[in-house]
Design an enzyme around this catalytic site. Sequence first.
Site, PDB file in Angstrom:
ATOM      1  CB  SER A 291      14.709   8.304  16.025  1.00  0.00           C
ATOM      2  OG  SER A 291      15.267   7.588  17.086  1.00  0.00           O
TER       3      SER A 291
ATOM      4  CG  ASP B 110      22.240   9.820  20.664  1.00  0.00           C
ATOM      5  OD1 ASP B 110      22.140   8.590  20.899  1.00  0.00           O
ATOM      6  OD2 ASP B 110      21.672  10.369  19.702  1.00  0.00           O
TER       7      ASP B 110
ATOM      8  CG  HIS C 210      19.828   8.328  17.596  1.00  0.00           C
ATOM      9  ND1 HIS C 210      19.479   8.709  18.874  1.00  0.00           N
ATOM     10  CD2 HIS C 210      18.691   7.958  16.976  1.00  0.00           C
ATOM     11  CE1 HIS C 210      18.159   8.589  19.013  1.00  0.00           C
ATOM     12  NE2 HIS C 210      17.658   8.123  17.883  1.00  0.00           N
TER      13      HIS C 210
END
Length: 434
Positions: free
Chosen positions: A162, A410, A413
């Site tokens: 990802s 998060d 990312h």
Amino acid sequence: MMKKMVYNWKSWWRSLHKNNYFVIKLCISILLVGLAIRLLHNRSSDFPPVSDIPLLQNAQISTPPVLSDQIIPQGYGLESIDNEGKCNLFTGDWIPSQDEPFYTNRSCNFIEEPQNCMKNGRSDTDYLYWRWKPRGCDLPRLDPNRFLDLMRNKSWALIGDSISRNHVQSFLCTLSTVEKAIEVYHDENYKSRRWIFPSYNFTVSVIWSPFLAEAAIFEDMNGVSSSEIELHLDVLDKNWTELYKDLDYMVFSSGKWFVKSAIYYENNNILGCHYCPKRNLTELGFNFAYRKVIRKVFDYIIASNHKGMIFYRTSTPDHFEDGEWFSGGSCKRKLPAKEGEFGLNELNKILRVIELEEFEKASVKASENGVNLKLFDVNPLSLLRPDGHPGPYRFFQPFAKDKNVKVINDCLHWCLPGPIDSWNDLMMEMVVNG
Ligand SMILES: *[C@@H]1O[C@H](CO)[C@@H](O)[C@H](O)[C@H]1NC(C)=O
Ligand SMILES: *[C@@H]1O[C@H](CO)[C@@H](O)[C@H](O)[C@H]1NC(C)=O
Ligand SMILES: *[C@@H]1O[C@H](CO)[C@@H](O)[C@H](O)[C@H]1NC(C)=O
Ligand SMILES: *[C@@H]1O[C@H](CO)[C@@H](O)[C@H](O)[C@H]1NC(C)=O
Ligand SMILES: *[C@@H]1O[C@H](CO)[C@@H](O)[C@H](O)[C@H]1NC(C)=O
């Protein structure tokens, strides 16, 4: 020079067991359920249903932050100029910049919701005004017109997990300031996708291949797994090998998925596993599997006679502070870190040592074979950007109803626009100046 480090996996593993590992495990399973519910509520219908949780879930091993005075390769060769007299693009500093990002939360619709920090309510913007400055030279900003011109009739692919998907969004948003990319393919779950810039006949793909090797993954959309991954260490993933010869530029990367519970196969026989307490199998450690697969990928590339340009992107660190993702860890910083302020944690260090050691060996053989294999070493520059992650803003307006609500952050990312936009500048520089 990089110091060789022999990693004593077993003793690390044992020490984890001593340190409340099972309590942590329990917390995770509880939290994952909560997380799954959250995600379902937050999913907007006009958006590809792709969850980023599988990567976050990898933090299932608690790894204490490690100070940077450890034996650890920070930059690949710390010199600003390498021994061929070329500028080392990856040794440098983040310096303030007035330049506006190429795109905004509104102007680019390739940004997936969990990375659209501004739209999701992140209000500080200082993190947008920095550019990467290699010490030995200047890094020009990518010129989208020129880049697209160079890429007529060409194809790129970003291959990995990802973080590669995070990167492709930035790449598409930047180039779409000249001409909007059009999607021409996506798989069922929008994990592998392909776009074209029509007037340039230029295609960009993102290929979902988190292990780069063949793997059976038993996970639902929210990253909750029902069984161990079955990973074939000696078989590369067809998701990319089938397209390999038709691609002109590729950026490979892998990393954190290897930390997950998995059973390792070779020749279709079980070799052992990583974290499979319910099974009577030998614990081999994920570092064993990671090295085998990376080596296999490099061997394939070296033997391929490929005439294009192949980048090996190093894995990027996370920046959870005051806890891990499952224990209240967050990333609240608004500015880049100072050099040495962050070190790689134990897990990222293991991955990095393997990546650099295997690349070093492979690059010698690749150049003997005339294969253009390059290290795209974004790890050290990423380490300096704890301010670039979504944190709570992976969710839409997380604090709208309750200012004190606890959300899972998060810190892995990257916000878009954000620090990884500079990866495109680096790619252009490497394409133009070899
Ligand atoms: C989004 O981008 C626009 C500029 O296009 C800006 O005015 C706005 O403040 C940004 N943030 C949000 C939350 O929309
Ligand atoms: C791109 O391909 C087309 C069709 O094959 C060809 O006519 C054109 O010259 C090519 N352009 C470049 C820049 O290679
Ligand atoms: C587009 O590029 C491919 C090579 O990548 C070429 O085979 C094809 O002919 C090109 N098409 C056009 C319409 O230029
Ligand atoms: C290959 O791609 C498909 C479709 O995106 C995906 O479901 C599958 O997990 C991928 N294979 C591997 C080994 O990751
Ligand atoms: C585990 O495997 C070993 C070797 O394959 C075997 O000797 C042992 O009996 C097995 N133990 C159990 C509990 O199945």
